[in-house]
Design an enzyme around this catalytic site. Structure first.
Site, PDB file in Angstrom:
ATOM      1  N   ARG A 130       2.985   4.755   6.188  1.00 33.03           N
ATOM      2  CA  ARG A 130       3.324   4.025   7.498  1.00 33.03           C
ATOM      3  C   ARG A 130       3.971   2.692   7.456  1.00 33.03           C
ATOM      4  O   ARG A 130       4.207   2.035   8.218  1.00 33.03           O
ATOM      5  CB  ARG A 130       2.235   4.000   8.674  1.00 33.03           C
ATOM      6  CG  ARG A 130       2.032   5.398   8.858  1.00 33.03           C
ATOM      7  CD  ARG A 130       0.517   5.582   9.518  1.00 33.03           C
ATOM      8  NE  ARG A 130      -0.604   5.118   8.742  1.00 33.03           N
ATOM      9  CZ  ARG A 130      -1.969   4.860   9.059  1.00 33.03           C
ATOM     10  NH1 ARG A 130      -2.289   5.115  10.290  1.00 33.03           N
ATOM     11  NH2 ARG A 130      -2.980   4.563   8.151  1.00 33.03           N
ATOM     12  N   CYS A 133       0.835  -1.361  -0.039  1.00 33.77           N
ATOM     13  CA  CYS A 133       0.025   0.223  -0.081  1.00 33.77           C
ATOM     14  C   CYS A 133       0.920   1.077  -0.142  1.00 33.77           C
ATOM     15  O   CYS A 133       1.975   1.143   0.688  1.00 33.77           O
ATOM     16  CB  CYS A 133      -0.801   0.037   1.148  1.00 33.77           C
ATOM     17  SG  CYS A 133      -2.000   1.541   1.204  1.00 33.77           S
ATOM     18  N   CYS A 192      -6.092  -0.004   6.889  1.00 37.64           N
ATOM     19  CA  CYS A 192      -5.863   0.687   5.461  1.00 37.64           C
ATOM     20  C   CYS A 192      -7.240   1.469   5.127  1.00 37.64           C
ATOM     21  O   CYS A 192      -8.376   1.379   5.151  1.00 37.64           O
ATOM     22  CB  CYS A 192      -5.805  -0.342   4.599  1.00 37.64           C
ATOM     23  SG  CYS A 192      -5.500   0.052   2.842  1.00 37.64           S
ATOM     24  N   HIS A 243      -2.210  -3.826   5.205  1.00 37.52           N
ATOM     25  CA  HIS A 243      -2.244  -3.617   6.390  1.00 37.52           C
ATOM     26  C   HIS A 243      -3.500  -3.215   7.044  1.00 37.52           C
ATOM     27  O   HIS A 243      -4.382  -2.632   6.645  1.00 37.52           O
ATOM     28  CB  HIS A 243      -1.298  -2.282   6.709  1.00 37.52           C
ATOM     29  CG  HIS A 243      -1.544  -0.957   5.964  1.00 37.52           C
ATOM     30  ND1 HIS A 243      -2.212  -0.056   6.718  1.00 37.52           N
ATOM     31  CD2 HIS A 243      -1.826  -0.647   4.512  1.00 37.52           C
ATOM     32  CE1 HIS A 243      -2.587   0.861   6.049  1.00 37.52           C
ATOM     33  NE2 HIS A 243      -2.454   0.566   4.560  1.00 37.52           N
ATOM     34  N   ASP A 279       0.456   3.670   1.841  1.00 38.36           N
ATOM     35  CA  ASP A 279       0.575   4.239   2.948  1.00 38.36           C
ATOM     36  C   ASP A 279       1.835   4.397   3.756  1.00 38.36           C
ATOM     37  O   ASP A 279       2.733   3.554   3.603  1.00 38.36           O
ATOM     38  CB  ASP A 279      -0.166   3.323   3.872  1.00 38.36           C
ATOM     39  CG  ASP A 279      -0.634   3.918   5.405  1.00 38.36           C
ATOM     40  OD1 ASP A 279       0.216   4.420   5.854  1.00 38.36           O
ATOM     41  OD2 ASP A 279      -1.917   4.028   5.802  1.00 38.36           O
TER      42      ASP A 279
HETATM   43 CO    CO Z   1      -3.451   1.305   3.251  1.00 33.32          CO
END
Ligand code: CO
Length: 210
Positions: free
Chosen positions: A46, A42, A101, A98, A44
């Site tokens: 993090r 992803c 998400c 994750h 993302d």
């Molecule tokens: Co995500």
């Protein structure tokens, strides 16, 4: 100092540290790239592939998009996949989702967000395929976690459906396809799927002329 200027400054410090630890570090990486892993994760911020797996530059070939999707019409993903499998000859492909998400959360909701609707519709399709299993769970958090896991499994299956992967399975017996889910709250990766080369799959997806 502006925020982006800090990045450039940190970069200089990082490069200097690498050379101090290992004078050949950049020289070694300059001429060859031979990673063993393709990571489809992803976007993302993090969930950075290298940091959470303790890997260095040169070890993982990385593709990231919103909610780690493997979409069969995505030219970007398919180009990365073909290059990783046929040229870099990766041994493992890891689809990493994750918990928490935002992409999957948005897909489970009903708020229209424009263009991104079309991307997230792929996740709504995963929901519909597994609706009974998801809705057998009573609270919203459990349903979301389940959809996140099922989405990862479905994307791993999407990899297995490609002629790119099936051709490499047939001739080279690689790559293995992994589905992992990362937990933001403790930093731990949880394996949820593993498809070994030449595993049986729904016959309708199998090509016989590769
Ligand atoms: Co995500």
């Amino acid at each position: 100092m502006k925020s982006f200027e800090k990045l450039l400054l940190e970069n200089k410090a990082w490069a200097a540290e690498r050379i101090e630890e290992d004078p050949e570090f950049f020289h070694r990486l300059e001429n060859i790239q031979r990673p063993e892993f393709l990571w489809i994760g992803c976007s993302d911020s993090r969930v950075p592939a290298n940091e959470i797996t303790g890997t260095q530059p040169g070890e993982i070939f990385v593709h990231r998009n919103i909610a780690n999707l493997v979409v069969h019409t995505d030219l970007n993903l398919l180009s990365v996949l073909e290059y990783a499998v046929h040229v870099l000859e990766v041994k493992h492909i890891i689809v990493c989702g994750h918990y928490g998400c935002g992409g999957v959360k948005a897909a489970i909701g009903h708020h229209s967000m424009g263009t991104i609707n079309k991307w997230l519709r792929n996740i709504k399709d995963v929901y519909r395929l597994h609706q009974t299993e998801i809705e057998s769970l009573t609270d919203d958090d459990s349903q979301l976690d389940k959809l996140i896991e099922l989405n990862v499994k479905e994307q791993v299956l999407n990899l297995a459906k490609t002629s790119i992967v099936q051709k490499s399975w047939k001739h080279h017996n690689r790559p293995s396809l992994h589905g992992w889910v990362y937990r933001l709250s403790d930093g731990i990766l949880h394996p949820v799927e593993l498809i070994e080369p030449n595993s049986p799959m729904d016959h309708i997806y199998e090509y016989d002329n590769l």
